[in-house]
Write a protein that holds these residues in place. Structure first.
Motif, PDB file in Angstrom:
ATOM      1  N   LEU A   8       0.820  -1.217   0.000  1.00  0.00           N
ATOM      2  CA  LEU A   8       0.000   0.000   0.000  1.00  0.00           C
ATOM      3  C   LEU A   8       0.853   1.265   0.000  1.00  0.00           C
ATOM      4  N   GLY A   9       2.183   1.099  -0.040  1.00  0.00           N
ATOM      5  CA  GLY A   9       3.023   2.278  -0.203  1.00  0.00           C
ATOM      6  C   GLY A   9       3.999   2.587   0.910  1.00  0.00           C
ATOM      7  N   ALA A  10       4.042   1.756   1.953  1.00  0.00           N
ATOM      8  CA  ALA A  10       5.009   2.023   3.024  1.00  0.00           C
ATOM      9  C   ALA A  10       6.424   1.979   2.457  1.00  0.00           C
ATOM     10  N   ALA A  11       7.293   2.895   2.941  1.00  0.00           N
ATOM     11  CA  ALA A  11       8.660   2.996   2.429  1.00  0.00           C
ATOM     12  C   ALA A  11       9.584   1.967   3.065  1.00  0.00           C
ATOM     13  N   GLY A  12       9.158   1.445   4.182  1.00  0.00           N
ATOM     14  CA  GLY A  12       9.961   0.464   4.913  1.00  0.00           C
ATOM     15  C   GLY A  12       9.161   0.030   6.119  1.00  0.00           C
ATOM     16  N   LEU A  13       9.815  -0.703   7.022  1.00  0.00           N
ATOM     17  CA  LEU A  13       9.132  -1.184   8.224  1.00  0.00           C
ATOM     18  C   LEU A  13       9.915  -0.775   9.467  1.00  0.00           C
ATOM     19  N   THR A  14       9.188  -0.646  10.560  1.00  0.00           N
ATOM     20  CA  THR A  14       9.828  -0.356  11.832  1.00  0.00           C
ATOM     21  C   THR A  14       9.642  -1.549  12.764  1.00  0.00           C
TER      22      THR A  14
END
Lengths: 363, 363
Positions: A55-61
């Motif tokens: 859905l467009g997240a640039a990365g994960l935390t």
């Protein structure tokens, strides 16, 4: 399989609500030019992380190295460990992750930065680093006036690439006017830190903040270019109490069974602190451990490990042993951590069973 | 392997202290002619349950059907589920356990008894049943005056063998004189229930009670012939606060690392509610989440999932990032539930690594 076929307690996720929550945040981030790096500690499931990325997240935390290891399965373009990783073997495990996936760490001490730097030379990788600033929450993070000194020292370390700053606005819980005022103060703090870094000639690429309660106010701090909300995927009673979502946005509930009704006006359900966590309410005087969907006027007033005590004296009807009740937890993140599986539902149908792969990855 | 080789947070068990705790309780029970049916929810490890049996325990206690399934590995002569098992599939799973191991259930409703009875006919097994009495704790259990009626009804069900009564004196937390008075009241309640059953011609074989705090006072209620303490194997800060054990009897501690020291007088360790549980102290006004072994004057005043906030302003020395601290949790049972392994130690040496096989068996 239907909800009625599940044994209790079971953590249910309404798939439609989850999907709407995910899209709304992704659209908001896109609309405001914000990098969305969702905190996966809420769901701990690589498949859901993958969905956030799609859905467009640039990365994960993530919070812990063990969670970073698990979230590699979501094949993220990059991982942020929003936690000061301390310990030689932890730095080494993280370096192993960084061989496949670019890794950034938010930290607040030169000690932690040095350990990471040492691990990079052995593993031949690089780590990105964000300096954590305490912007008012009072947890980790250096005071704003000390960011520049730490950033400069970090820039002198081999294998480490200074990316910018991170903060967590966890102290902003009351939406509406109080949040607007607090965000204005926060902006002042961040602006001062950024000026300080600029004067020192230290380039800043990432200004990372954002909690679930403040999610849709993020544009009010335009210096911030990245947000890391976690809870927004499911929401919970605390998010509701912050007025940061509506009841219709709460995707997660625990299906419980009434196991005792031996006293008038009070029932015991088969979920307690081992099912919900014993986290109390945030900003609510009355002690209550969740919202009973079938009886909003009931008060979930006490727990032991396997017992939930619910006062139903004010409820419109009585409850009997064997009945099932759905309860929205106060705090969904530690609740998810207690479950081996989550059940994705559509109406009364169970459509997904997800293993909580990141459960208990505390190291 | 040594403690220094472990990553943190890690739950350590001092093997000498555990052994002493186990022996002391076993000797006490033997000396007073009490059946010891230890509650295994504290450790959740079949190997430790086996040890309890070898020291003389008559059987094992569990809270959930899933725990009964796990504890079969300890090959107990019998299992007590001290929880009202409700749900047809749960009764069936328990009937499967009962094919190998005699199973007794403590319950407080005819509904639960009927479900068990129905499951016995399908599986061709028998269940023992104890009627749970609310003897003052106010959780599950019928009021004392209603035991006879429920017992009589249960005796009419096929496949069910009425064994006696169970209660949990969880309300007796302050040892010394208050405990003596409360146990005297408790004795009054139990005596009345037993007279009532006797008058009705209902034979009672088991009178099951006993918590860890009241463990060594059990002989003061001579009508009780079985005790089910759990916590006594490790003890914890709450047991200590009840004056029911000494600091030297606390076998469990969480090894943590200081991950942030960015503020004077306060440190952050790498364990929070996902490591300790967020259970607060029992009977203590000051909020505190554990006893810091290396700095007893420090106050563990707050937690998030992965952060423990410790006020060290009153400590005699300062603490630095990277240092390790051992912390005795408030409540060891939910803490154990959060760990995949426990580490049995002897001095600084790690001698045992046990998988917490019963972790998360909430169904």
């Amino acid at each position: 399989m239907y909800i009625d076929d599940l044994e209790t307690p079971a953590l249910l996720i309404d798939l439609d609500i989850m999907e709407r929550n995910l899209r709304r945040a992704a659209d908001y981030a896109r609309g405001h030019g914000l990098r969305l790096r969702p905190h996966t500690k809420t769901h701990k499931i690589p498949l859901l992380a993958r969905k956030q990325l799609e859905l467009g997240a640039a990365g994960l935390t993530v919070a812990k190295v063990g969670e970073a290891e698990v979230m590699q399965a979501a094949t993220p373009p990059e991982l942020l460990v929003a936690y000061p990783v301390v310990g030689r073997s932890k730095a080494e495990r993280l370096a192993a992750v960084a061989r496949n996936t670019p890794v950034t760490v938010a930290l607040d001490s030169l000690f932690a930065a040095r350990q990471l730097s040492e691990a990079t030379s052995r593993a031949r990788v690089q780590f990105g680093v964000l300096v954590e600033v305490d912007a008012g929450y009072g947890r980790v993070g250096v005071p704003p006036g000390e960011v520049r000194e730490l950033a400069a020292a970090i820039r002198g370390l081999p294998g480490i690439d200074f990316h910018g700053i991170a903060f967590f606005p966890g102290h902003i819980l009351e939406m509406g006017e109080p949040a607007l005022r607090a965000l204005c103060d926060l902006r002042g703090v961040i602006t001062a830190v950024l000026s300080d870094l600029k004067r020192a000639g230290i380039p800043v690429r990432i200004v990372s903040g954002g909690s679930s309660p403040t999610l849709f106010h993020s544009h009010l701090v335009p210096e911030m270019n990245e947000i890391r909300p976690g809870t927004y995927i499911f929401n919970d009673r605390n998010t509701l109490d912050c007025a940061a979502c509506g009841l219709e946005d709460c995707a997660a509930s625990v299906l419980t069974t009434v196991v005792s009704a031996s006293r008038a006006g009070r029932i015991i359900v088969d979920g307690g602190s081992k099912t919900f966590s014993s986290d109390g309410p945030v900003g609510r005087a009355e002690v209550s451990f969740g919202h009973v969907v079938e009886a909003p006027e009931a008060v979930f007033f006490r727990m032991n490990e396997e017992h939930g005590y619910i006062d139903v004296a004010a409820a419109e009807r009585s409850f009997e042993v064997g009945e099932r009740l759905r309860i929205i937890p106060n705090h969904i993140c530690p609740a998810v951590n207690l479950h081996a599986q989550l059940y994705g539902i559509h109406g009364r149908r169970v459509e997904q069973v997800w293993a909580v792969e990141g459960r208990g990855r505390i190291q």
